[in-house]
Design a protein around this motif. Structure first.
Motif, PDB file in Angstrom:
ATOM      1  N   PHE A 257      93.050 -12.941   5.048  1.00 60.04           N
ATOM      2  CA  PHE A 257      93.721 -11.675   4.768  1.00 60.04           C
ATOM      3  C   PHE A 257      95.141 -11.719   5.317  1.00 60.04           C
ATOM      4  O   PHE A 257      95.375 -12.111   6.460  1.00 60.04           O
ATOM      5  N   ARG A 258      96.086 -11.297   4.492  1.00 59.57           N
ATOM      6  CA  ARG A 258      97.473 -11.192   4.950  1.00 59.57           C
ATOM      7  C   ARG A 258      97.821  -9.734   5.182  1.00 59.57           C
ATOM      8  O   ARG A 258      98.660  -9.413   5.991  1.00 59.57           O
ATOM      9  N   TYR A 259      97.199  -8.875   4.419  1.00 54.37           N
ATOM     10  CA  TYR A 259      97.433  -7.443   4.551  1.00 54.37           C
ATOM     11  C   TYR A 259      96.192  -6.703   4.084  1.00 54.37           C
ATOM     12  O   TYR A 259      95.542  -7.134   3.141  1.00 54.37           O
ATOM     13  N   VAL A 260      95.838  -5.622   4.788  1.00 55.92           N
ATOM     14  CA  VAL A 260      94.799  -4.742   4.264  1.00 55.92           C
ATOM     15  C   VAL A 260      95.272  -3.316   4.483  1.00 55.92           C
ATOM     16  O   VAL A 260      96.038  -3.054   5.408  1.00 55.92           O
ATOM     17  N   ASN A 261      94.844  -2.410   3.658  1.00 57.22           N
ATOM     18  CA  ASN A 261      95.243  -1.031   3.893  1.00 57.22           C
ATOM     19  C   ASN A 261      94.227  -0.346   4.803  1.00 57.22           C
ATOM     20  O   ASN A 261      93.211  -0.924   5.169  1.00 57.22           O
ATOM     21  N   ILE A 262      94.536   0.885   5.145  1.00 54.21           N
ATOM     22  CA  ILE A 262      93.792   1.597   6.193  1.00 54.21           C
ATOM     23  C   ILE A 262      92.322   1.739   5.842  1.00 54.21           C
ATOM     24  O   ILE A 262      91.466   1.831   6.713  1.00 54.21           O
ATOM     25  N   ASN A 263      92.012   1.726   4.534  1.00 48.23           N
ATOM     26  CA  ASN A 263      90.630   1.925   4.124  1.00 48.23           C
ATOM     27  C   ASN A 263      89.715   0.832   4.679  1.00 48.23           C
ATOM     28  O   ASN A 263      88.554   1.066   4.953  1.00 48.23           O
ATOM     29  N   TYR A 264      90.240  -0.370   4.796  1.00 48.61           N
ATOM     30  CA  TYR A 264      89.447  -1.437   5.395  1.00 48.61           C
ATOM     31  C   TYR A 264      89.097  -1.068   6.827  1.00 48.61           C
ATOM     32  O   TYR A 264      87.974  -1.207   7.279  1.00 48.61           O
ATOM     33  N   GLU A 265      90.097  -0.589   7.532  1.00 49.35           N
ATOM     34  CA  GLU A 265      89.917  -0.214   8.931  1.00 49.35           C
ATOM     35  C   GLU A 265      88.835   0.852   9.044  1.00 49.35           C
ATOM     36  O   GLU A 265      87.943   0.781   9.880  1.00 49.35           O
ATOM     37  N   ILE A 266      88.900   1.812   8.140  1.00 46.96           N
ATOM     38  CA  ILE A 266      87.935   2.923   8.175  1.00 46.96           C
ATOM     39  C   ILE A 266      86.545   2.431   7.814  1.00 46.96           C
ATOM     40  O   ILE A 266      85.570   2.734   8.489  1.00 46.96           O
ATOM     41  N   ALA A 267      86.473   1.636   6.753  1.00 48.18           N
ATOM     42  CA  ALA A 267      85.155   1.230   6.264  1.00 48.18           C
ATOM     43  C   ALA A 267      84.507   0.197   7.170  1.00 48.18           C
ATOM     44  O   ALA A 267      83.290   0.195   7.340  1.00 48.18           O
ATOM     45  N   TRP A 268      85.299  -0.699   7.732  1.00 51.05           N
ATOM     46  CA  TRP A 268      84.713  -1.756   8.564  1.00 51.05           C
ATOM     47  C   TRP A 268      84.695  -1.383  10.046  1.00 51.05           C
ATOM     48  O   TRP A 268      84.062  -2.036  10.838  1.00 51.05           O
ATOM     49  N   GLY A 269      85.432  -0.317  10.398  1.00 51.39           N
ATOM     50  CA  GLY A 269      85.436   0.102  11.797  1.00 51.39           C
ATOM     51  C   GLY A 269      86.137  -0.892  12.704  1.00 51.39           C
ATOM     52  O   GLY A 269      85.867  -0.951  13.892  1.00 51.39           O
ATOM     53  N   ILE A 270      87.002  -1.729  12.134  1.00 48.16           N
ATOM     54  CA  ILE A 270      87.742  -2.704  12.941  1.00 48.16           C
ATOM     55  C   ILE A 270      89.222  -2.427  12.733  1.00 48.16           C
ATOM     56  O   ILE A 270      89.633  -2.192  11.597  1.00 48.16           O
ATOM     57  N   PRO A 271      90.033  -2.446  13.775  1.00 49.67           N
ATOM     58  CA  PRO A 271      91.475  -2.267  13.565  1.00 49.67           C
ATOM     59  C   PRO A 271      91.987  -3.338  12.608  1.00 49.67           C
ATOM     60  O   PRO A 271      91.537  -4.475  12.657  1.00 49.67           O
ATOM     61  N   ARG A 272      92.957  -2.967  11.755  1.00 49.60           N
ATOM     62  CA  ARG A 272      93.325  -3.930  10.717  1.00 49.60           C
ATOM     63  C   ARG A 272      94.053  -5.136  11.282  1.00 49.60           C
ATOM     64  O   ARG A 272      94.050  -6.191  10.684  1.00 49.60           O
ATOM     65  N   GLU A 273      94.650  -4.980  12.469  1.00 46.83           N
ATOM     66  CA  GLU A 273      95.289  -6.153  13.064  1.00 46.83           C
ATOM     67  C   GLU A 273      94.244  -7.250  13.248  1.00 46.83           C
ATOM     68  O   GLU A 273      94.532  -8.437  13.237  1.00 46.83           O
ATOM     69  N   GLN A 274      92.996  -6.814  13.485  1.00 45.27           N
ATOM     70  CA  GLN A 274      91.939  -7.809  13.694  1.00 45.27           C
ATOM     71  C   GLN A 274      91.414  -8.359  12.385  1.00 45.27           C
ATOM     72  O   GLN A 274      90.826  -9.428  12.348  1.00 45.27           O
ATOM     73  N   ILE A 275      91.595  -7.609  11.305  1.00 44.32           N
ATOM     74  CA  ILE A 275      91.143  -8.119  10.002  1.00 44.32           C
ATOM     75  C   ILE A 275      92.172  -9.115   9.478  1.00 44.32           C
ATOM     76  O   ILE A 275      91.824 -10.173   8.976  1.00 44.32           O
ATOM     77  N   ILE A 276      93.431  -8.775   9.650  1.00 37.60           N
ATOM     78  CA  ILE A 276      94.495  -9.627   9.118  1.00 37.60           C
ATOM     79  C   ILE A 276      94.447 -10.970   9.842  1.00 37.60           C
ATOM     80  O   ILE A 276      94.348 -11.034  11.065  1.00 37.60           O
ATOM     81  N   GLY A 277      94.476 -12.039   9.054  1.00 38.53           N
ATOM     82  CA  GLY A 277      94.396 -13.385   9.633  1.00 38.53           C
ATOM     83  C   GLY A 277      93.007 -13.954   9.521  1.00 38.53           C
ATOM     84  O   GLY A 277      92.815 -15.163   9.519  1.00 38.53           O
ATOM     85  N   LYS A 278      92.005 -13.059   9.384  1.00 42.38           N
ATOM     86  CA  LYS A 278      90.644 -13.556   9.262  1.00 42.38           C
ATOM     87  C   LYS A 278      90.354 -14.005   7.842  1.00 42.38           C
ATOM     88  O   LYS A 278      91.004 -13.552   6.893  1.00 42.38           O
ATOM     89  N   HIS A 279      89.340 -14.855   7.728  1.00 44.99           N
ATOM     90  CA  HIS A 279      88.955 -15.313   6.401  1.00 44.99           C
ATOM     91  C   HIS A 279      88.111 -14.223   5.733  1.00 44.99           C
ATOM     92  O   HIS A 279      87.430 -13.452   6.407  1.00 44.99           O
ATOM     93  N   VAL A 280      88.193 -14.177   4.413  1.00 42.80           N
ATOM     94  CA  VAL A 280      87.474 -13.174   3.637  1.00 42.80           C
ATOM     95  C   VAL A 280      85.988 -13.170   3.990  1.00 42.80           C
ATOM     96  O   VAL A 280      85.371 -12.128   4.183  1.00 42.80           O
ATOM     97  N   GLU A 281      85.425 -14.367   4.110  1.00 39.41           N
ATOM     98  CA  GLU A 281      83.987 -14.482   4.372  1.00 39.41           C
ATOM     99  C   GLU A 281      83.628 -13.820   5.695  1.00 39.41           C
ATOM    100  O   GLU A 281      82.592 -13.200   5.840  1.00 39.41           O
ATOM    101  N   GLU A 282      84.513 -13.952   6.656  1.00 38.06           N
ATOM    102  CA  GLU A 282      84.253 -13.419   7.995  1.00 38.06           C
ATOM    103  C   GLU A 282      84.187 -11.892   7.948  1.00 38.06           C
ATOM    104  O   GLU A 282      83.458 -11.265   8.706  1.00 38.06           O
ATOM    105  N   VAL A 283      84.956 -11.292   7.063  1.00 32.93           N
ATOM    106  CA  VAL A 283      85.021  -9.828   6.989  1.00 32.93           C
ATOM    107  C   VAL A 283      83.943  -9.279   6.053  1.00 32.93           C
ATOM    108  O   VAL A 283      83.229  -8.353   6.383  1.00 32.93           O
TER     109      VAL A 283
END
Lengths: 1014, 221
Positions: A257-283
């Motif tokens: 992930f290079r960018y995600v919008n706030i909905n990811y943060e809301i739906a996954w309950g993880i701050p997006r800074e932590q999603i960005i950089g992770k592999h799709v499979e991991e999320v």
């Protein structure tokens, strides 16, 4: 230069080509290469445009510069010959002898410009080396003054100038000053709007330094503002992306992930800074990734992907998602990654599912209820038939009188006994009373009143006059018929012709032998018992019965046995009936009671049997009683049937939530079935049912309507009453019921009673309301989707008037700027601005109306005007698709009653479908037509296209949900259109045209209704 | 600015043809042009323009890209086919890169996006009109050369085709089977009729109409 120039020099060339008279460019270069790269195109362009080009050389030789041009293929000699190209030495231009004079130089340029124009060149293009200023020649310190004056000069003349500064040779301070005098600068290979530019009037003014400082400060401020605007723009962009009801992500080619919008943060309950950089499979998790993998591979190979899938979102569970991947392609066409857009369509799917379920459920219930009712009806018919069959065959005159003094039944044997047919009695309830001999009537009347009031069994003997005048003795036995709950259902009576018996009795009263003969001839089992209870004699029937049934106590019921003792024995063993029998016989024997009668069951394991036992005293000195057993099994069976019939009716009512009632109009007695009590939330018999009491139970707002419906029914024999109203139960809850009733009138037209049913339709109503709500939601979703698809067209519709407004406003400014402002033009421009603004506003209002989510609102509508409005929205799309649309509207159409937004949605949907159907058609056939017309009580709207042929299969499911031929369609449009049209009381259907394409028609009833069938 | 002196006679005022199906846009554009001292003529469709336009003085066309019937691009092609060489400035509601590229490739002068900046539009119109003016001047000169050429007899024309290749009278006479003296007389008449004084001028004049030698055949009439 060999090969294509590199991209940055192409850019520079384009920028140079954009230069025009009035431009004054400062060019600061560090290498000869750079200098050449801009000089050549600058001059070539001028020659191409028909301008006169002058080059002022200083350090270089004229041949060098001309060589540059020559190498790029310019016919240098020809231009030199025609005089379009000129090379002059710097010194020559202002004279070797005198000192450099800026003003002299400017006037020289002025002359050159005028000459160029006189030679019919379009402008003068000058470029020069300013290196001479470094040689400290006289006046060369006035270089900057010269530049400022030159700037002033070119700004309003047909002249442009490119001033060359070699950064290796000029001091930085001088370069800064030089920069300040040029609005445009080329540094290296890029062209800039010069931030540091100071207008000549300031520069040449009294305080150039102050002007410069002021300029710098303004620049700084402007930059700051630009930065802020940029930052704000980006913030807004992010805010928009975050507020999209969708998951938006940017993923690189490695799947991170290079960018995600706030909905990811809301739906996954993880701050997006932590999603960005992770592999799709991991999320997404292993399953989510596996499901999406082939699509990810597809998008990374450069394809756009769209699909629907069930996705497990940590904080929301399983959701239906519509997913779209768009490849992220760099300028060289390489896929850098992709953008993922997913939006949650679970609610949409669910809503569709719910509507389907609600519809199925309703259908199922209706079917179930219909089946139950028909079953119950069948049972009722069977029960009635059985009862009739049994009663029809008795020799006795059996009848059944209802609680309302109306006969339900008279057995055929009444004709034998009375000489009158059963329907004579059924038609005329008073006939029975009338044929009783006048002397016996008082006894009868008293008995009748008592048996109805007390609801007790009774017995009576009286005489009637047969139709042939003969007198007949009748023995009348009657008993009330009660249902399980003890509800009085009427009187069941048996009339027996006892004339013969009476006669025989009379004739042979004192003869023992006669008695025996009588006894023997009787079908009843009869025994004569003496005062002590001993059986003196029995008749043949008694013996026969005892033998047939092989009674264990056979010897005990033969003459000589003591009947009383037998009864006492049985009573002591707990026999309830035996106790009653013993007590009854005892009472008659003792003279305490004139007679005794009871009914008792006397069943054997194989046969069910009922007997009526009557005990009458023997009127003789030695006393004793006559005991007779009369077989009443058949009568009991008939009664049982009747009772069961009542019971199953009650059950049927309960199942169907259907109660029945009967209202005696004269006495205001209101009889309710149990189900009515249940529906009204009352306990049976704890409520005194009267018409007024009933009115009090219903919702206050409905009372008036119900009263009116009932009054109408009472006034008109042809009328049946059918009305829905609400009931307020004692606990405060509301139910909706459907009442149906009709009135029976007597011969004089007076209303006697009203009979009817009441059905609880609350659940059905709720299901209907829910289904309506879901349908409205779906319709709204569909409208929003449609507008989304039309966004570009709508934007164009708004952009047009905006463009016109701008043109008008600018024109007005120009008209006002002159010495004698043209006020007429200005006034007209302002008028047009108002009109254009209104037009843009109209489009916005229409879009807003479509987007609005409101309860449907019925109002009278003009179908033609409604369609005209839609055509305004669709117009731009027609031009884009290169299609034509013809609207054939019938004049003088009546109005329809409906919701404007929803009906426009239907029309819009049909028109857009038609347009899409023609998208790939041949150019010769590009017409869609809409037609409105009157057809009887309806208005028909038809939308006809000439699209490709449609298959039988597709035509059959055209209006079903999720049936679509469009690759990106949801397939809800026509299904929603159908539900809207049907909710408006109309019909929608499609048919193939004989030549090409499809026509979809829909109807709407005219308003006010002009139904001719009523 | 073109309206600077305010004394243009109507005939010399450049004319701008505005072709747009949207009456609001058309009216407002015409007004904007009037406000800058230009003369505007409105057309509501490509067909109307083709059947109704008369080009006399310097002019240009401001053309909407998207129109029902013939689109802007189609009109451009049609004008090309009809040799109607009026510079075109395209207007579009939204950036449409492929159409823009196509239009520019086909020689459009400018491609502007609505809403328009008046400065940009007027600047583009100014350039277009200048270009058209030059083009018209070129055409006029060409026509005058052709007119002069038409005054030549076929024989004189034939001599001319040889003279411009640099052949001597003697060589031409040999080639045409006549005497040097006759050729000399012809040459003098040609120079006189074409109003030139030197062979060099004669060559330049012939070049203007694409005449390079006898291989170009007899005079096209």
């Amino acid at each position: 230069m060999a090969g294509n120039p590199p991209p940055d020099s192409q850019e520079l060339e384009q920028a140079l080509n954009g230069l025009k008279p009035g431009d004054h460019v400062c060019c600061i270069y560090a290498t000869d290469e750079e200098r050449r790269a801009l000089l050549t195109p600058f001059m070539t362009r001028g020659l191409d445009l028909g301008e006169k080009v002058i080059y002022i050389v200083d350090v270089r030789k004229a041949e060098d510069v001309l060589g540059y041009l020559h190498e790029t293929g310019v016919e240098v000699d020809r231009y030199l010959k025609t005089g379009q190209l000129k090379v002059r030495a710097a010194a020559e231009s202002w004279g070797r002898e005198t000192a450099f004079d800026p003003d002299g130089m400017i006037s020289l340029l002025e002359q050159e410009t005028e000459r160029a124009l006189a030679e019919s060149f379009s402008a003068l293009r000058v470029t020069g080396e300013l290196t001479w200023a470094l040689r400290e020649l006289p006046g060369s310190n006035r270089l900057i003054e010269y530049e400022a004056k030159l700037d002033e000069f070119v700004s309003h003349k047909k002249c442009l100038s490119l001033c060359q500064y070699d950064s290796r040779r000029f001091a930085p301070g001088l370069l800064l000053d030089a920069l300040a005098t040029h609005p445009t600068a080329i540094i290296g290979k890029q062209l800039f709007e010069n931030f540091y530019y100071v207008q000549p009037k300031h520069f040449l003014g009294p305080d150039p330094e102050a002007a410069r400082l002021d300029n710098w400060l303004r620049n700084l401020e402007g930059r700051k503002r630009a930065e802020q605007a940029l930052q704000k723009g980006e913030e807004q962009f992010r805010l928009i992306i975050d507020n999209l009801p969708a998951f938006v992500a940017q993923v690189d080619s490695a799947g991170n992930f290079r960018y995600v919008n706030i909905n990811y943060e809301i739906a996954w309950g993880i701050p997006r800074e932590q999603i960005i950089g992770k592999h799709v499979e991991e999320v997404w998790g292993r399953d989510g990734y596996t499901a999406g993998r082939e699509h990810i591979e597809a998008v990374l190979s450069g394809k756009r992907v769209a699909y629907e899938t069930v996705f497990r979102v940590p904080l929301a569970g399983e959701r239906w998602m519509a997913v779209a991947y768009v490849p992220d392609v760099d300028s060289e066409g390489k896929v850098k990654g992709f953008f993922a857009f997913s939006h949650d369509i679970t609610e949409c799917k669910r809503a569709v599912e719910e509507v389907k379920k609600a519809r199925d459920e309703l259908e199922f219930r209706v079917q179930e209820r219909t089946e139950e009712l028909s079953k119950v009806n069948a049972q009722l018919r069977l029960g009635q038939t059985k009862y009739r069959t049994v009663a029809d065959f008795t020799a006795d005159w059996e009848y059944w009188e209802g609680p309302d003094a109306v006969f339900y039944y008279h057995s055929p044997s009444c004709e034998q006994i009375s000489g009158r047919k059963p329907w004579d009695f059924l038609n005329s309830p008073s006939l029975l009373h009338d044929i009783i001999l006048a002397e016996d009537r008082p006894v009868w009347d008293e008995h009748y009143r008592e048996s109805h009031r007390e609801k007790r069994p009774g017995q009576l003997q009286f005489r009637i006059r047969r139709s042939d005048g003969q007198i007949v003795w009748i023995e009348h036995l009657c008993r009330p018929v009660l249902d399980e709950q003890g509800e009085f259902l009427g009187i069941r009576a048996s009339n027996r012709d006892i004339s013969e018996r009476k006669q025989a009795q009379h004739d042979l009263e004192s003869s023992e032998a006669f008695l025996k003969t009588v006894l023997a001839s009787m079908r009843d089992h009869v025994a004569v018992v003496n005062r002590e209870g001993k059986i003196l004699t029995v008749n043949e029937a008694w013996l026969q019965f005892a033998r047939d049934n092989d009674l264990k106590c056979f010897d005990r019921v033969l003459p000589g046995a003591n009947y009383l003792e037998i009864c006492k024995l049985a009573a002591d063993q707990g026999g309830h009936e035996a106790t009653m029998a013993w007590e009854g016989i005892r009472a008659v024997l003792d003279g305490c009671q004139p007679q005794f009668r009871m009914e008792c069951e006397c069943s054997s394991p194989d046969v069910k049997r009922w007997f009526s036992m009557s005990v009458v005293p023997l009127l003789r000195p030695e006393g004793g009683v006559l005991i007779a057993h009369h077989d009443i099994t058949r009568r009991r069976a008939a009664e049982e049937h009747a009772r069961k019939r009542e019971q199953s009716l009650a059950e049927a009512q309960q199942i169907a939530h259907l109660g029945s009632w009967q209202w005696n109009v004269e006495t205001d007695e209101l009889a309710w079935s149990d189900e009515v009590y249940r529906i009204f939330g009352l306990q049976p018999r704890q409520f005194e049912a009267t018409y007024e009491a009933f009115l009090q139970l219903m919702h206050a707002d409905d009372r008036q309507a119900v009263r009116q419906a009932v009054d109408a029914c009472l006034a008109d024999p042809g009328q049946t009453c059918s009305i829905e109203h609400r009931v307020v139960r004692p606990d405060g809850s509301e139910r909706v019921v459907h009442e149906r009733g009709s009135v029976t009138f007597d011969a004089t037209g007076r209303p006697l009673r009203m009979i009817g049913t009441v059905q609880d339709i609350t659940d059905r109503k709720q299901a209907e309301a829910e289904s309506r709500r879901l349908r409205n939601d779906l319709a709204h979703i569909s409208r929003v989707t449609t507008l989304g698809e039309m966004a570009a067209a709508i934007a164009h519709e708004i952009n047009q008037p905006l463009a016109a407004i701008l043109n008008n406003a600018q024109a007005a400014q120009r008209f006002l700027a002159g010495d004698e402002p043209n006020l007429k033009e200005v006034r007209e421009a302002l008028g047009d601005i108002v009109e254009d603004d209104r037009r843009a506003g109209d489009v916005i209002r229409r879009v807003r109306a479509v987007l609005r989510k409101e309860e449907p609102n019925r109002e009278p509508l003009d179908v033609n005007a409604m369609i005209d409005e839609i055509l305004l929205l669709i117009r731009s799309e027609l031009v884009t698709r290169d299609l034509e649309l013809a609207f054939h509207s019938s004049d003088n159409l009546p109005a329809v009653l409906g919701d404007r937004v929803q009906l426009q949605q239907v029309a819009l949907n049909l028109v857009r479908n038609a347009l899409e159907a023609m998208a790939d058609g041949p150019r010769s056939i590009r017409g869609v037509s809409i037609c409105t017309r009157r057809d009887g009580p309806n208005i028909v709207v038809s939308v006809c296209d000439a699209g490709p042929p449609i298959s039988d299969e597709a035509l059959a499911v055209l209006f079903e949900p999720f049936s679509t031929t469009k690759p990106d369609g949801l397939g809800m449009g026509l299904s929603i259109s159908r539900s809207i049209v049907e909710a408006h009381g109309g019909r929608i259907w499609a048919e193939r045209n004989t030549d090409r394409g499809l026509t979809v028609h829909f109807t709407l009833p005219c308003f006010p209704r002009t139904d001719t069938t009523a | 600015m073109l309206s600077e002196n305010g004394h243009h006679s109507l005939a010399n005022t450049p004319t701008v043809f505005v072709v747009d199906d949207d009456p609001a846009i058309r009216r407002s554009l015409a007004r904007l042009l009037r406000s800058s001292g230009l003369q505007a003529q409105e057309f509501s469709s490509a067909q109307e323009f083709l059947s109704g336009v008369t080009v006399s003085g310097p002019s240009c066309v401001v053309l909407d890209l998207r129109m029902p019937g013939l689109t802007g691009l189609e009109l451009q092609a049609e004008m090309e086919r009809r040799n109607l060489n009026v510079p075109i400035i395209f207007l579009t509601g939204h950036t449409d890169v492929p159409s823009c590229a196509q239009a520019m490739k086909a020689g459009a002068l400018e491609f502007l996006e609505k809403p328009l900046d008046d400065e940009h539009l007027l600047e583009a119109i100014k350039r277009a009109i200048t270009q058209h003016r030059l083009e018209q001047a070129r055409q006029a000169e060409l026509e005058s050369v052709r007119a002069r050429l038409r005054t030549l007899t076929p024989r004189e024309y034939e001599v001319l085709t040889h003279v411009i290749t640099g052949m001597l009278n003697k060589q031409i006479a040999a080639r045409l089977g006549t005497t040097e003296k006759t050729i000399k007389v012809h040459r003098a008449r040609v120079m006189c009729k074409l109003q030139v004084e030197s062979v060099a001028e004669l060559v330049r004049l012939a070049e203007k109409v694409g005449l390079r030698g006898p291989q170009d055949g007899p005079r096209p009439d």
